[in-house]
Design a protein around this motif. Sequence first.
Motif, PDB file in Angstrom:
ATOM      1  N   THR A 115      64.816 -10.190  45.298  1.00  0.00           N
ATOM      2  CA  THR A 115      65.221 -11.108  44.230  1.00  0.00           C
ATOM      3  C   THR A 115      64.579 -10.697  42.898  1.00  0.00           C
ATOM      4  O   THR A 115      65.169 -10.847  41.852  1.00  0.00           O
ATOM      5  N   TYR A 116      63.368 -10.128  42.982  1.00  0.00           N
ATOM      6  CA  TYR A 116      62.706  -9.721  41.741  1.00  0.00           C
ATOM      7  C   TYR A 116      63.412  -8.511  41.122  1.00  0.00           C
ATOM      8  O   TYR A 116      63.790  -8.533  39.951  1.00  0.00           O
ATOM      9  N   PHE A 117      63.614  -7.464  41.946  1.00  0.00           N
ATOM     10  CA  PHE A 117      64.162  -6.229  41.375  1.00  0.00           C
ATOM     11  C   PHE A 117      65.633  -6.360  40.988  1.00  0.00           C
ATOM     12  O   PHE A 117      66.133  -5.586  40.172  1.00  0.00           O
ATOM     13  N   LEU A 118      66.350  -7.337  41.560  1.00  0.00           N
ATOM     14  CA  LEU A 118      67.746  -7.527  41.139  1.00  0.00           C
ATOM     15  C   LEU A 118      67.851  -8.648  40.095  1.00  0.00           C
ATOM     16  O   LEU A 118      68.944  -9.104  39.770  1.00  0.00           O
ATOM     17  N   GLY A 119      66.700  -9.098  39.590  1.00  0.00           N
ATOM     18  CA  GLY A 119      66.698 -10.061  38.479  1.00  0.00           C
ATOM     19  C   GLY A 119      67.196 -11.451  38.855  1.00  0.00           C
ATOM     20  O   GLY A 119      67.613 -12.218  37.980  1.00  0.00           O
ATOM     21  N   TYR A 121      65.578 -13.968  39.670  1.00  0.00           N
ATOM     22  CA  TYR A 121      64.642 -15.035  39.290  1.00  0.00           C
ATOM     23  C   TYR A 121      64.973 -15.618  37.924  1.00  0.00           C
ATOM     24  O   TYR A 121      64.420 -16.633  37.521  1.00  0.00           O
ATOM     25  N   LYS A 122      65.918 -14.939  37.186  1.00  0.00           N
ATOM     26  CA  LYS A 122      66.196 -15.371  35.804  1.00  0.00           C
ATOM     27  C   LYS A 122      67.084 -16.613  35.777  1.00  0.00           C
ATOM     28  O   LYS A 122      67.607 -17.014  36.809  1.00  0.00           O
ATOM     29  N   PHE A 123      67.279 -17.181  34.577  1.00  0.00           N
ATOM     30  CA  PHE A 123      68.142 -18.340  34.393  1.00  0.00           C
ATOM     31  C   PHE A 123      69.460 -18.137  35.118  1.00  0.00           C
ATOM     32  O   PHE A 123      70.051 -17.065  34.995  1.00  0.00           O
ATOM     33  N   PRO A 124      69.969 -19.087  35.861  1.00  0.00           N
ATOM     34  CA  PRO A 124      69.480 -20.462  36.085  1.00  0.00           C
ATOM     35  C   PRO A 124      68.731 -20.611  37.402  1.00  0.00           C
ATOM     36  O   PRO A 124      68.728 -21.674  37.986  1.00  0.00           O
ATOM     37  N   ARG A 125      68.083 -19.522  37.877  1.00  0.00           N
ATOM     38  CA  ARG A 125      67.485 -19.555  39.225  1.00  0.00           C
ATOM     39  C   ARG A 125      65.958 -19.608  39.205  1.00  0.00           C
ATOM     40  O   ARG A 125      65.320 -19.279  40.193  1.00  0.00           O
ATOM     41  N   GLU A 126      65.382 -20.054  38.060  1.00  0.00           N
ATOM     42  CA  GLU A 126      63.913 -20.093  37.981  1.00  0.00           C
ATOM     43  C   GLU A 126      63.325 -21.010  39.054  1.00  0.00           C
ATOM     44  O   GLU A 126      62.284 -20.715  39.644  1.00  0.00           O
ATOM     45  N   LEU A 127      64.017 -22.157  39.286  1.00  0.00           N
ATOM     46  CA  LEU A 127      63.485 -23.099  40.281  1.00  0.00           C
ATOM     47  C   LEU A 127      63.574 -22.531  41.692  1.00  0.00           C
ATOM     48  O   LEU A 127      62.692 -22.764  42.523  1.00  0.00           O
ATOM     49  N   ILE A 217      70.340 -22.836  46.145  1.00  0.00           N
ATOM     50  CA  ILE A 217      71.193 -21.660  46.361  1.00  0.00           C
ATOM     51  C   ILE A 217      72.666 -22.096  46.490  1.00  0.00           C
ATOM     52  O   ILE A 217      73.561 -21.484  45.905  1.00  0.00           O
ATOM     53  N   ILE A 218      72.883 -23.213  47.213  1.00  0.00           N
ATOM     54  CA  ILE A 218      74.263 -23.706  47.377  1.00  0.00           C
ATOM     55  C   ILE A 218      74.789 -24.213  46.040  1.00  0.00           C
ATOM     56  O   ILE A 218      75.938 -23.981  45.666  1.00  0.00           O
ATOM     57  N   ARG A 219      73.935 -24.888  45.280  1.00  0.00           N
ATOM     58  CA  ARG A 219      74.369 -25.472  44.004  1.00  0.00           C
ATOM     59  C   ARG A 219      74.704 -24.398  42.974  1.00  0.00           C
ATOM     60  O   ARG A 219      75.703 -24.452  42.292  1.00  0.00           O
ATOM     61  N   ILE A 220      73.831 -23.378  42.894  1.00  0.00           N
ATOM     62  CA  ILE A 220      73.996 -22.381  41.834  1.00  0.00           C
ATOM     63  C   ILE A 220      74.800 -21.181  42.320  1.00  0.00           C
ATOM     64  O   ILE A 220      75.469 -20.514  41.529  1.00  0.00           O
ATOM     65  N   GLY A 221      74.732 -20.907  43.623  1.00  0.00           N
ATOM     66  CA  GLY A 221      75.370 -19.686  44.141  1.00  0.00           C
ATOM     67  C   GLY A 221      74.403 -18.521  44.032  1.00  0.00           C
ATOM     68  O   GLY A 221      73.386 -18.610  43.327  1.00  0.00           O
ATOM     69  N   ILE A 222      74.701 -17.416  44.731  1.00  0.00           N
ATOM     70  CA  ILE A 222      73.777 -16.280  44.644  1.00  0.00           C
ATOM     71  C   ILE A 222      74.297 -15.244  43.648  1.00  0.00           C
ATOM     72  O   ILE A 222      75.479 -15.219  43.311  1.00  0.00           O
ATOM     73  N   THR A 223      73.398 -14.398  43.202  1.00  0.00           N
ATOM     74  CA  THR A 223      73.754 -13.376  42.215  1.00  0.00           C
ATOM     75  C   THR A 223      74.609 -12.292  42.871  1.00  0.00           C
ATOM     76  O   THR A 223      74.516 -12.080  44.072  1.00  0.00           O
ATOM     77  N   ALA A 224      75.402 -11.625  42.049  1.00  0.00           N
ATOM     78  CA  ALA A 224      76.128 -10.450  42.559  1.00  0.00           C
ATOM     79  C   ALA A 224      75.250  -9.236  42.279  1.00  0.00           C
ATOM     80  O   ALA A 224      74.467  -9.243  41.321  1.00  0.00           O
TER      81      ALA A 224
END
Length: 230
Positions: A115-119, A121-127, A217-224
């Motif tokens: 999660t760190y190396f693919l970024g 952690y950034k907005f909107p996934r800080e929480l 994760i369900i609310r925001i979805g995961i990053t591509a």
Amino acid sequence: MAENPTPQPESRGRRLFGWLDERAGLLTLWRTILARPVPRTNWLYTLGSASMILGALQGITGMLLTIYYIPSPDHAYDSIQYIMTEVTFGWLIRGIHHWGATLLVIVVFLHMLRTYFLGAYKFPRELTWLTGAVLLLGVLVMGFSGYLLPWNQKAYWASSVGTAVIGAPPVIGPLLLRIVRGGGEIGAVTLARFYGLHIWWAPAALVALVFVHLYLIIRIGITAPPQRDE
Ligand code: HEM
């Protein structure tokens, strides 16, 4: 030729499902939690779910171990020997619990690196990141508290050193040390405290936090995964 317009009777299974769905909203649950659209990902994105499965396995094997483990200085060591040599498949259950703990820490750590190396952690996934960081801490607390439970030489001295570290900070150190050890030295109270932490307090906090983590994760979805020109 025209199709037969006679409606087919619904199967028993379908009717039972319809009955349940009408009352419990099963389809809505399925669509919200499992059948959501997700981006095309790769194997690195399975590390979070792998952590969850390993955590569940730790829970199940841990519950099985409590059937024979006795958290007292007089019996803890012998009860582990009994599990390893006398209980049917006791060696396997304990082995899975013992090695699973190490594997869990490694997999959670790799998930964090992903999660760190693919970024992610950034907005909107800080929480999501923050709850994850506390989860990692919780997993480490589980490992630390579980280490003392076999009550052998390695467990005793590793916990002596580990708790001494907690007592190292100025001013609050000595108080923290007394709270963690339940006295000046490692003894029966420490074992009871670590056992309570290991089977109740830390798992309860972990389960609650995993729910928050998953809700986000369900609310925001995961990053591509990032594309070449991003
Ligand atoms: C017991 C520990 C943990 C469990 C069970 C867990 C579970 C999950 C699951 C199932 C996912 C979605 C699938 C995936 O991306 O792999 C996820 C995503 C995520 N996790 Fe964790 N996790 C844990 C620890 C952590 C840690 C230690 C961090 C970081 C400090 C973290 C940060 C994140 C972030 C930022 C996402 C979103 C990823 C994205 O949108 O691409 N998690 N987690």
